[in-house]
Write a protein that holds these residues in place. Sequence first.
Motif, PDB file in Angstrom:
ATOM      1  N   ILE A  64     -13.582  -7.752  -7.236  1.00  0.00           N
ATOM      2  CA  ILE A  64     -13.103  -6.370  -7.311  1.00  0.00           C
ATOM      3  C   ILE A  64     -12.530  -5.911  -5.984  1.00  0.00           C
ATOM      4  CG2 ILE A  64     -13.816  -3.995  -7.674  1.00  0.00           C
ATOM      5  CD1 ILE A  64     -15.594  -4.866  -9.825  1.00  0.00           C
ATOM      6  N   TYR A  65     -13.253  -6.161  -4.879  1.00  0.00           N
ATOM      7  CA  TYR A  65     -12.747  -5.683  -3.592  1.00  0.00           C
ATOM      8  C   TYR A  65     -11.539  -6.491  -3.142  1.00  0.00           C
ATOM      9  CZ  TYR A  65     -15.805  -2.040  -1.886  1.00  0.00           C
ATOM     10  OH  TYR A  65     -16.429  -0.853  -1.683  1.00  0.00           O
ATOM     11  N   ILE A  69      -9.084  -4.012  -5.034  1.00  0.00           N
ATOM     12  CA  ILE A  69      -8.902  -2.860  -4.145  1.00  0.00           C
ATOM     13  C   ILE A  69      -8.002  -3.221  -2.981  1.00  0.00           C
ATOM     14  CG2 ILE A  69     -10.126  -1.304  -2.608  1.00  0.00           C
ATOM     15  CD1 ILE A  69     -12.441  -1.357  -4.489  1.00  0.00           C
TER      16      ILE A  69
ATOM     17  N   ALA B  72     -14.010   1.198  -6.663  1.00  0.00           N
ATOM     18  CA  ALA B  72     -12.769   0.844  -7.354  1.00  0.00           C
ATOM     19  C   ALA B  72     -12.097   2.085  -7.919  1.00  0.00           C
ATOM     20  CB  ALA B  72     -13.072  -0.160  -8.464  1.00  0.00           C
TER      21      ALA B  72
END
Lengths: 172, 102
Positions: A64-65, A69, B72
């Motif tokens: 996710i990071y 992101i 997120a």
Amino acid sequence: MSDFSFFPIVFYLLAAVTVASAAGVAFSNNIVYSAFALMGTLLGAAGLFVLLAADFVAVIQVLIYVGGILVLTLFAVMLTHRVADVRVSNRALGRWSTLLVIAAVGAMMGRALAITTWHQVDPLVPTPTTYGIGDGLLTSYVLPFELASVVLLAALIGAVVLSRKELKDEPG
Amino acid sequence: MSVGLTHFLAVSLLVFLLGLYCVLTRRNAIGILMGVELILNSANINYLAFARYSAGGYDGQVFALFVIMLAAAEAAIGLAIVLGIYQTFHTIDVEATETLRG
């Protein structure tokens, strides 16, 4: 800590990568370098998560990071700053007063860290954590889990509304 | 001295302070968002360190997952707002966007 003989070496390496990259994010004059240094921090933190026996969280951190992101941040950097004025794209103001605030906060937290005797149990043995996390998400934490899905849906719709082109000619 | 809870907390403290510096000094909106990511990461290191050395269950790891999820969502919304600001003001310097100042 006797489970790995090389545990301290790996820890200090990962800690150095994490903190040095975080310093790069904070002090770099170029926003593109900051974004790439952020990748070092996120990967170093993922390594620390593995050392902390949290394999699932480490994988999610990378997915996710680093995969989401960071790519989103790089897209925003490339879309907003003009390459010609890259040197002034990340200027910082008020360095000295901020350093004073940082020193005060750091001294307070460091002192709390130094004088507190933390409650300690036997450390978790590194085992696969997916069973425990999945069990927790569907029993004790089912309400935050559902709230998370609502928050994500709201964020999705909000991002679409914020970034779409306005259609002025259609009434209503 | 063997590596223990205090060492992880010290790393987390350093990352937090650097993130705080980033948030307070940056005038680029994306730089501020990067500082927020640093702070959220330091919070996650704390959660997992306490989960391993102090609580002994999976609660800390579940909350670290929620923090990642919120990060997120925050990044998606924040960057969409930044792009909107850029379309309006043609800059993302937060000191230039002071239309509402009285």
